[in-house]
Design an enzyme around this catalytic site. Structure first.
Site, PDB file in Angstrom:
ATOM      1  CD  GLU A 130      65.900 -45.506  58.758  1.00 38.98           C
ATOM      2  OE1 GLU A 130      66.736 -45.418  59.681  1.00 38.98           O
ATOM      3  OE2 GLU A 130      66.025 -44.916  57.669  1.00 38.98           O
ATOM      4  CE  LYS A 160      68.639 -47.871  62.395  1.00 38.64           C
ATOM      5  NZ  LYS A 160      70.005 -48.330  62.693  1.00 38.64           N
ATOM      6  CB  THR A 161      68.521 -45.522  55.638  1.00 35.58           C
ATOM      7  OG1 THR A 161      68.495 -44.805  56.874  1.00 35.58           O
ATOM      8  CG2 THR A 161      68.075 -44.591  54.521  1.00 35.58           C
TER       9      THR A 161
END
Length: 460
Positions: A166, A122-123
């Site tokens: 996110e 996600k990051t």
């Protein structure tokens, strides 16, 4: 439910304002014209920064901290119902909102709200999208789960209708959100202190996908097992991505790696060649992350040359295969990996270009995760030449499972790996300095404070 409306700024009080996420959203709302107050247990660089912006910060928890004209109290999931400020808000019948609900309300103020979900990546994917949108002069507001140099922290406040963030599945936080575009990078077992099993997790991702409006867009990894179950009944448009599988709408093919493990690939869209892309981050997993970002960029009309310009400036997010420096010829890398699949991806990438031995200092994260994936952790970690296991980083948990880092080290020894259990960081640092040699690569790995080991070694 109370609605956060940028056209009607109100007075908000944050309980636990000093957290990395809460502080970022407090700053965002302040810049949108809201009056913000907050409290935290102790002074920090974060609270000092907020004070400099004009936010009144109270230290310690007290009913008197909540101003009389407060319209909404925001709190984190860690705040208990016996918290004096929580109880005061209830007594005064002030509307209250947990952090995830606040984020969802903020999202509703953006016409193009992009939410990046998945068990892993996600990051990095959020960061890639941020670089692409900045290169395209789209002026996005961004909330990312790590420190990103391009935005000078973990949040960026733009003036456009673009929102990139996110979306974490833990405790079903992402079900409070209102995206117009969603990405599902992957779905695997994790957070088993909350979810029952993989089917429970898949149900949550299906519910997340169903949040999209009919004119929304869902970007989903074609490689997810039976991904059509996740998209079943979804009213919006769905596009898929995959590596070396041209049945997906977006495919990366003809993949190669340079001497640093950075990937180059050809992008095919609906079976037709579009462009070639080169990354400045390592590993096959990051090609997959990039594909997800490319789906969104292409679908929103950003040209390939602009995308390339954005990706060319992205050298990784904080704690994602982050080069920390060299000491005595030893390369030190730090990585946030704390799930077996993440470990496998990171160590595979490292093995693609390491010259000497690959050392890994792994700090298990939470007792439940360590217990659930003990065998998988051992298998993934065995890809390193030397493995040092620390004590488990407890985070939010208590050790009711009678498990320790030694159990993982013992599993590794049974696999024939060169592994040792060392609970003391000073002992680990001395062991590394004595046994690592020039040309070796050392990865400090985990979601806790294991990064301190590399930082301390670099200070010698």
């Amino acid at each position: 439910m109370y609605h956060i409306d940028f056209n009607k700024p109100a007075n908000l009080h944050f309980i636990g304002i000093g957290g990395i996420s809460m502080s970022g959203f407090a700053e965002l709302l302040l810049k949108k014209g809201f009056r913000i107050t907050g409290s935290d247990s102790a002074q920090s660089s974060i609270t000092e920064h907020l004070s400099e912006l004009g936010i009144q910060i109270f230290y310690g928890q007290s009913a008197s901290n909540i101003p009389d004209d407060t319209d909404l109290v925001v709190y984190t999931a860690a705040i208990s119902e016996d918290n004096p400020e929580y109880m005061e808000a209830v007594r005064r019948e002030i509307p209250m909102m947990v952090r995830a609900e606040m984020i969802g309300q903020i999202m509703k103020n953006y016409s193009n709200a992009i939410a990046v979900s998945g068990t892993h990546g996600k990051t990095t994917t959020t960061s890639m999208l941020t670089h692409i949108f900045l290169a395209a002069d789209e002026d996005p507001t961004v909330s990312v789960g790590g420190m990103l140099d391009a935005i000078g922290g973990n949040i960026r406040i733009g003036d456009s209708g673009n929102w990139i963030m996110e979306a974490c599945e833990y405790t079903n936080s992402f079900l409070h959100f209102f995206p117009t575009t969603s990405i599902i990078l992957n779905i695997e077992e994790d957070h088993l202190d909350f979810f029952k099993d993989i089917n429970d997790i898949r149900n949550s991702f299906h519910a997340f996908a169903a949040l999209l409006p009919e004119d929304g867009l869902l970007v989903v990894n074609h490689a997810i097992d039976n991904y059509s179950e996740i998209t079943d009944g979804i009213a919006c448009r769905v596009v898929t991505f995959d590596i070396e599988n041209r049945s997906a709408d977006y495919c990366a093919d003809n993949i190669s790696y340079d001497a640093h493990g950075h990937g180059t690939f050809d992008l095919y869209v609906n079976g037709t060649y579009s462009a070639s892309y080169h990354l400045k981050v390592v590993g096959r997993h990051n090609i997959s992350n990039c594909l997800a970002a490319l789906c969104v960029a292409y679908e929103q009309g950003i040209a390939p040359d602009i995308i390339k310009k954005g990706l060319d400036t992205f050298c990784g997010a904080d704690r994602r295969f982050q080069y920390k420096g060299d000491v005595a010829g030893i390369t030190i890398i730090d990585d946030y990996a704390h799930h077996p699949s993440e470990i496998e991806a990171t160590l595979t990438a490292a093995n693609n270009y390491k010259t000497g031995r690959l050392w890994c200092v792994f700090q298990p994260h939470t007792y439940t995760r360590t217990k659930a994936f003990l065998d998988d952790f051992a298998k993934a970690l065995s890809a390193a030449d030397v493995i040092i296991i620390t004590d488990i980083y407890a985070a939010r948990e208590k050790n009711t499972l009678n498990i320790s880092g030694k159990d993982l080290a013992d599993k590794l020894l049974l696999l024939g790996a060169d592994a040792v259990y060392m609970p003391d960081f000073d002992e680990i640092e001395n062991f590394i300095l004595k046994n690592c040699v020039k040309g070796d690569m050392l990865i400090t790995m985990g979601a806790g404070n294991v990064v301190d080991i590399g930082d301390e070694l670099l200070s010698f």
